[in-house]
Design an enzyme around this catalytic site. Structure first.
Site, PDB file in Angstrom:
ATOM      1  N   HIS A 189       0.883  -1.293   0.010  1.00 53.00           N
ATOM      2  CA  HIS A 189       0.051   0.034   0.004  1.00 53.00           C
ATOM      3  C   HIS A 189       0.954   1.280  -0.106  1.00 53.00           C
ATOM      4  O   HIS A 189       2.184   1.218   0.427  1.00 53.00           O
ATOM      5  CB  HIS A 189      -1.008   0.023   1.221  1.00 53.00           C
ATOM      6  CG  HIS A 189      -0.354  -0.172   2.562  1.00 53.00           C
ATOM      7  ND1 HIS A 189       0.200  -1.456   3.038  1.00 53.00           N
ATOM      8  CD2 HIS A 189       0.132   0.567   3.405  1.00 53.00           C
ATOM      9  CE1 HIS A 189       0.760  -1.332   4.139  1.00 53.00           C
ATOM     10  NE2 HIS A 189       0.620  -0.083   4.514  1.00 53.00           N
TER      11      HIS A 189
ATOM     12  N   HIS B 235       0.858   4.924   1.370  1.00 52.98           N
ATOM     13  CA  HIS B 235       0.188   6.191   2.157  1.00 52.98           C
ATOM     14  C   HIS B 235       0.215   7.601   1.391  1.00 52.98           C
ATOM     15  O   HIS B 235       1.252   7.932   1.166  1.00 52.98           O
ATOM     16  CB  HIS B 235       0.845   6.263   3.718  1.00 52.98           C
ATOM     17  CG  HIS B 235       0.972   5.227   4.552  1.00 52.98           C
ATOM     18  ND1 HIS B 235       0.101   5.025   5.433  1.00 52.98           N
ATOM     19  CD2 HIS B 235       1.612   3.817   4.700  1.00 52.98           C
ATOM     20  CE1 HIS B 235       0.186   4.052   6.098  1.00 52.98           C
ATOM     21  NE2 HIS B 235       1.199   3.227   5.570  1.00 52.98           N
TER      22      HIS B 235
END
Ligand code: 5GP
Ligand code: ZN
Length: 141
Positions: free
Chosen positions: A99, A101
Site C-alpha cells: 500500500h 500512504h
C-alpha cells in the site's frame, strides 16, 4: 489471500470509505489517519510488498498516487504532502499487502513522517555504502 484484510477492503468484500476505484486499485481513507485526508492506495491483487509487485503495476500505483495527491490537495487545501510506502517490519509495515500512504500536511499540523532525527554522513559510511551499492548495481548490468 483469504485472510488478508487489505485484499478484502480492496475488492469490496468489506465495505470501506472509497475515494477512487478502477480495475487495478482502490483508494481508501485510512482508519487511523495521521492527518485529515490520510488515505491508502491498495492494489486489488495481493502483493506483500514492493519487491513482490510487478514493475508495471508499481509504475501505475505511483502515477495514481500523484493524481490522488493533487486532487486531495485541492479538496482539503493542505499545504504539503508526504507519499510513504513501508516495506518490512523494521520500516514500520504492519499490514503485509502493498500500500502507498498519501498523507496531506498542514502548516500547523502535527510533526510526523519526514521529521526524523538526522546526523551528518561520515566518510566511513559514505565509502562503505558507495562500495557495497556499486558492487550490487554492477552485478545487475
Ligand atoms: P503500514 O503500517 O502497514 O504502512 O500501514 C497500515 C495502515 O493501514 C495504517 O495506517 C492503519 O491505520 C491502516 N489500517 C489498518 N487496518 C485498516 C482497516 O481495516 N481499514 C482501513 N481503512 N485502514 C486500516
Ligand atoms: Zn492482500
Amino acid at each position: 489471500m483469504s485472510d488478508c484484510i487489505f485484499c478484502k477492503l480492496a475488492n469490496g468484500v468489506i465495505p470501506t470509505a472509497t475515494l477512487y476505484e478502477d480495475s487495478l486499485f482502490r483508494v481508501i481513507l485510512d482508519a487511523n489517519p495521521a492527518t485529515k485526508g490520510h488515505c491508502l492506495i491498495l492494489p486489488k491483487e495481493h502483493y506483500a510488498n514492493l519487491w513482490e509487485m510487478p514493475e508495471d503495476l508499481t509504475a501505475k500505483a505511483f502515477v495514481l498516487a500523484r493524481r490522488i495527491a493533487a486532487a486531495m490537495t485541492e479538496a482539503m487545501h493542505c499545504d504539503g504532502f508526504n507519499i510513504v510506502q513501508n516495506n518490512g517490519t523494521a520500516a514500520g509495515q504492519t499490514v503485509f499487502h502493498f500500500h502507498i500512504h498519501l498523507i496531506p500536511r498542514y502548516k500547523d499540523g502535527p510533526a510526523i513522517v519526514a521529521n526524523w532525527p538526522q546526523s551528518p554522513l561520515t566518510d566511513g559510511d559514505r565509502d562503505a555504502i558507495l562500495s557495497a551499492f556499486r558492487k550490487v548495481m554492477a552485478g545487475k548490468s
